[in-house]
Design an enzyme around this catalytic site. Structure first.
Site, PDB file in Angstrom:
ATOM      1  N   HIS A 179     -21.861 -11.185 -60.119  1.00 56.16           N
ATOM      2  CA  HIS A 179     -22.713 -10.005 -59.899  1.00 56.16           C
ATOM      3  C   HIS A 179     -23.331 -10.025 -58.514  1.00 56.16           C
ATOM      4  O   HIS A 179     -23.361 -11.060 -57.844  1.00 56.16           O
ATOM      5  CB  HIS A 179     -23.797  -9.884 -60.985  1.00 56.16           C
ATOM      6  CG  HIS A 179     -24.825 -10.973 -61.003  1.00 56.16           C
ATOM      7  ND1 HIS A 179     -24.685 -12.127 -61.732  1.00 56.16           N
ATOM      8  CD2 HIS A 179     -26.029 -11.083 -60.384  1.00 56.16           C
ATOM      9  CE1 HIS A 179     -25.749 -12.895 -61.566  1.00 56.16           C
ATOM     10  NE2 HIS A 179     -26.584 -12.284 -60.740  1.00 56.16           N
ATOM     11  N   GLU A 216     -27.144  -6.281 -60.514  1.00 58.46           N
ATOM     12  CA  GLU A 216     -28.496  -6.637 -60.955  1.00 58.46           C
ATOM     13  C   GLU A 216     -29.494  -5.978 -60.006  1.00 58.46           C
ATOM     14  O   GLU A 216     -29.322  -6.018 -58.783  1.00 58.46           O
ATOM     15  CB  GLU A 216     -28.659  -8.167 -60.909  1.00 58.46           C
ATOM     16  CG  GLU A 216     -30.039  -8.667 -61.301  1.00 58.46           C
ATOM     17  CD  GLU A 216     -30.160 -10.199 -61.210  1.00 58.46           C
ATOM     18  OE1 GLU A 216     -29.118 -10.895 -61.082  1.00 58.46           O
ATOM     19  OE2 GLU A 216     -31.299 -10.691 -61.251  1.00 58.46           O
TER      20      GLU A 216
END
Ligand SMILES: C[C@@H](C(=O)O)C(=O)SCCNC(=O)CCNC(=O)[C@H](O)C(C)(C)COP(=O)(O)OP(=O)(O)OC[C@H]1O[C@@H](n2cnc3c(N)ncnc32)[C@H](O)[C@@H]1OP(=O)(O)O
Ligand SMILES: [Co+2]
Length: 153
Positions: free
Chosen positions: A91, A140
């Site tokens: 991520h 995120e």
């Protein structure tokens, strides 16, 4: 919504101690934090900090790699490790000034948010956006720590 710093790049690894040895001995990383468990996120985590480069004309701020190993088969990283047994880039984490405002903003765009807003590894609130809504990148979103709340370009 205004995009803040790239706070970290999440890297899934099968064995965090082996990954630390790799970053230290193969890549020459000198600033690696002690690993710790985050049971709420289902992961064991440590950070590799890359240096800030300062010159007369520019400053390029270092960033962080977040090494993640699943704690068990309920971990959100478990499925990724099944598909990528050697690990891999998992991520990207971007900062925002106001997490609640960012959540409302992404919701209004119809982006899928994965679970509730939680406290992340940096002690500030985070949430995740589905990779299929974000050009294939699990994303995120993290609130900037208050003491770092001034961004400059
Ligand atoms: C410590 C904290 C912090 O920084 O503070 C953290 O970062 S914790 C970091 C760990 N926590 C998280 O990741 C929380 C949010 N993540 C999740 O909810 C999950 O991991 C999902 C993103 C929903 C994926 O879950 P799972 O692998 O079980 O789902 P799935 O197999 O149905 O995957 C759906 C599709 O997304 C793809 N997919 C799965 N993970 C992906 C990833 N990391 N990057 C890009 N694509 C990904 C799969 O290949 C599949 O595509 P195809 O259908 O094309 O095959
Ligand atoms: Co992260």
């Amino acid at each position: 919504m205004k995009l803040g710093r790239l706070n970290h790049i999440g890297i899934a690894v099968p064995d965090i101690d082996a990954a630390i040895a790799h970053y230290r001995d193969v890549l020459g990383a000198t600033d690696i934090t002690e690993p710790f468990d985050l049971p709420e996120q289902g992961v064991r985590v440590c950070f590799v900090n890359t240096p800030t480069q300062s010159g007369p004309n520019s400053e390029l701020h270092g960033t962080q790699l977040e090494l993640l190993a699943p704690l068990d088969e309920n971990s959100p990283v478990h499925g990724f490790m099944q598909k990528n047994p050697a690990g891999g880039q998992h991520h990207l984490c971007f900062e925002v000034e106001d997490i609640a405002e960012a959540r409302t903003y992404f919701e209004s765009l119809g982006k899928r948010i994965l679970g509730p807003t939680r406290i992340g590894a940096h002690g500030t609130p985070i949430f995740f956006l589905h990779p299929k809504d974000m050009l294939g990148q699990l994303t995120e979103i993290m609130e900037t720590p208050k003491e770092d709340a001034h961004w400059s370009n």
